[in-house]
Scaffold this active site. Structure first.
Site, PDB file in Angstrom:
ATOM      1  N   LYS A 157     -16.144  -7.606   4.955  1.00 26.76           N
ATOM      2  CA  LYS A 157     -15.071  -8.358   5.606  1.00 26.76           C
ATOM      3  C   LYS A 157     -15.091  -8.045   7.094  1.00 26.76           C
ATOM      4  O   LYS A 157     -15.406  -6.924   7.478  1.00 26.76           O
ATOM      5  CB  LYS A 157     -13.708  -7.923   5.047  1.00 26.76           C
ATOM      6  CG  LYS A 157     -13.537  -8.124   3.572  1.00 26.76           C
ATOM      7  CD  LYS A 157     -12.178  -7.591   3.144  1.00 26.76           C
ATOM      8  CE  LYS A 157     -12.010  -7.631   1.633  1.00 26.76           C
ATOM      9  NZ  LYS A 157     -10.817  -6.889   1.200  1.00 26.76           N
ATOM     10  N   ARG A 187      -1.935  -6.104  -8.213  1.00 24.73           N
ATOM     11  CA  ARG A 187      -0.788  -6.960  -7.891  1.00 24.73           C
ATOM     12  C   ARG A 187      -0.531  -7.979  -8.969  1.00 24.73           C
ATOM     13  O   ARG A 187       0.539  -8.097  -9.504  1.00 24.73           O
ATOM     14  CB  ARG A 187      -1.045  -7.694  -6.570  1.00 24.73           C
ATOM     15  CG  ARG A 187      -0.726  -6.869  -5.387  1.00 24.73           C
ATOM     16  CD  ARG A 187      -1.420  -7.391  -4.179  1.00 24.73           C
ATOM     17  NE  ARG A 187      -2.852  -7.207  -4.291  1.00 24.73           N
ATOM     18  CZ  ARG A 187      -3.688  -7.341  -3.291  1.00 24.73           C
ATOM     19  NH1 ARG A 187      -3.252  -7.692  -2.111  1.00 24.73           N
ATOM     20  NH2 ARG A 187      -4.975  -7.134  -3.456  1.00 24.73           N
ATOM     21  N   SER A 204      -2.743  -7.648   2.955  1.00 21.91           N
ATOM     22  CA  SER A 204      -2.994  -7.571   4.402  1.00 21.91           C
ATOM     23  C   SER A 204      -3.300  -8.960   4.952  1.00 21.91           C
ATOM     24  O   SER A 204      -2.907  -9.290   6.073  1.00 21.91           O
ATOM     25  CB  SER A 204      -4.162  -6.630   4.690  1.00 21.91           C
ATOM     26  OG  SER A 204      -3.883  -5.340   4.227  1.00 21.91           O
ATOM     27  N   HIS A 216       0.841  -1.208   0.000  1.00 21.55           N
ATOM     28  CA  HIS A 216       0.000   0.000   0.000  1.00 21.55           C
ATOM     29  C   HIS A 216       0.877   1.260   0.000  1.00 21.55           C
ATOM     30  O   HIS A 216       0.611   2.210  -0.729  1.00 21.55           O
ATOM     31  CB  HIS A 216      -0.872   0.054   1.264  1.00 21.55           C
ATOM     32  CG  HIS A 216      -1.928  -0.995   1.377  1.00 21.55           C
ATOM     33  ND1 HIS A 216      -2.067  -1.794   2.495  1.00 21.55           N
ATOM     34  CD2 HIS A 216      -2.936  -1.373   0.539  1.00 21.55           C
ATOM     35  CE1 HIS A 216      -3.101  -2.607   2.345  1.00 21.55           C
ATOM     36  NE2 HIS A 216      -3.641  -2.386   1.164  1.00 21.55           N
TER      37      HIS A 216
HETATM   38  P1  ADP Z   1      -9.812  -3.720  -0.497  1.00 20.11           P
HETATM   39  O1  ADP Z   1     -10.516  -4.513   0.562  1.00 20.11           O
HETATM   40  O2  ADP Z   1     -10.587  -2.517  -0.972  1.00 20.11           O
HETATM   41  O3  ADP Z   1      -9.217  -4.506  -1.631  1.00 20.11           O
HETATM   42  P2  ADP Z   1      -7.109  -3.469   0.477  1.00 20.11           P
HETATM   43  O4  ADP Z   1      -6.642  -2.702   1.660  1.00 20.11           O
HETATM   44  O5  ADP Z   1      -6.923  -4.938   0.465  1.00 20.11           O
HETATM   45  O6  ADP Z   1      -8.615  -3.052   0.317  1.00 20.11           O
HETATM   46  O7  ADP Z   1      -6.438  -2.873  -0.828  1.00 20.11           O
HETATM   47  C1  ADP Z   1      -6.619  -1.527  -1.215  1.00 20.11           C
HETATM   48  C2  ADP Z   1      -6.035  -1.348  -2.597  1.00 20.11           C
HETATM   49  O8  ADP Z   1      -4.619  -1.561  -2.529  1.00 20.11           O
HETATM   50  C3  ADP Z   1      -6.550  -2.331  -3.649  1.00 20.11           C
HETATM   51  O9  ADP Z   1      -6.594  -1.675  -4.899  1.00 20.11           O
HETATM   52  C4  ADP Z   1      -5.487  -3.415  -3.671  1.00 20.11           C
HETATM   53  O10 ADP Z   1      -5.442  -4.083  -4.911  1.00 20.11           O
HETATM   54  C5  ADP Z   1      -4.250  -2.559  -3.453  1.00 20.11           C
HETATM   55  N1  ADP Z   1      -3.149  -3.334  -2.880  1.00 20.11           N
HETATM   56  C6  ADP Z   1      -3.166  -4.121  -1.798  1.00 20.11           C
HETATM   57  N2  ADP Z   1      -1.959  -4.696  -1.586  1.00 20.11           N
HETATM   58  C7  ADP Z   1      -1.149  -4.234  -2.571  1.00 20.11           C
HETATM   59  C8  ADP Z   1       0.207  -4.484  -2.946  1.00 20.11           C
HETATM   60  N3  ADP Z   1       0.975  -5.334  -2.269  1.00 20.11           N
HETATM   61  N4  ADP Z   1       0.704  -3.845  -4.029  1.00 20.11           N
HETATM   62  C9  ADP Z   1      -0.084  -3.019  -4.746  1.00 20.11           C
HETATM   63  N5  ADP Z   1      -1.387  -2.754  -4.467  1.00 20.11           N
HETATM   64  C10 ADP Z   1      -1.916  -3.358  -3.401  1.00 20.11           C
END
Ligand code: ADP
Length: 164
Positions: A41, A90, A128, A17
């Site tokens: 979630k 990703r 996460s 992130h």
């Molecule tokens: P959500 O539940 O909305 O997917 P996340 O916190 O899991 O929320 O992710 C928020 C955004 O960050 C999403 O667009 C996700 O694809 C992106 N994201 C999460 N992890 C990574 C990573 N390791 N590299 C790039 N983007 C990421």
């Protein structure tokens, strides 16, 4: 002024992130990292904890702020007078869901653009959920999250029931 919203669960914020935030902050005058309350979630961290962790690690970024919202991302984005939603991609596995969401959002609010940023290879496996899983089983997450987040994760896991 060019504004963008980066929405997500951030449960917790990871280095993946942070990489997206750092790069998006260079493209816009201001970036709002917006923790979404909904999503179906069951988060490990409360909303306040997720916002506090983000505020702590994002302190060095003068044009990034942290907020939370409930409801449609497009509605929130318009409310903030922002033109763009940032999402990270990703791997191919992210694509279908993100594509569906971006098209739905475009239909709901044609003036808002969704911009996808590719993950850097070293973070393309990171989520996460992976961080929480490694943490639950006692592995080190120091390469995946900032130190302050690692400390909070260890405390949070210690305060919970062991996994069945
Ligand atoms: P959500 O539940 O909305 O997917 P996340 O916190 O899991 O929320 O992710 C928020 C955004 O960050 C999403 O667009 C996700 O694809 C992106 N994201 C999460 N992890 C990574 C990573 N390791 N590299 C790039 N983007 C990421």
């Amino acid at each position: 002024m060019k504004l963008a919203v980066y929405p997500g669960s951030f449960d917790p914020v990871t280095n993946g992130h942070l990489d997206i935030i750092e790069r998006a902050a260079q493209l816009f005058d201001h970036l709002i990292v917006a923790v979404s309350v909904n999503g179906g979630k069951k988060p490990l961290f409360t909303l306040d904890e997720r916002v506090a962790m983000l505020n702590e690690v994002l302190q060095p970024f003068s044009n990034v702020s942290v907020d939370s919202f409930q409801g449609l991302t497009t509605t929130y984005t318009i409310e903030k007078q922002s033109q763009a939603i940032i999402r990270g991609l990703r791997a191919i596995s992210d694509f279908e869901n993100e594509f569906r969401m971006a098209l739905t959002n475009k239909k709901l609010e044609p003036t808002v653009e969704t911009l996808f940023m590719m993950s850097q290879p070293q973070w393309s496996f990171l989520s996460s959920s992976v961080v929480k899983e490694v943490g639950y089983f006692g592995g080190s997450v120091s390469d995946f999250v900032p130190k302050s987040v690692e400390e909070k994760l260890i405390k949070k896991i210690a305060s919970r029931q062991p996994l069945a």
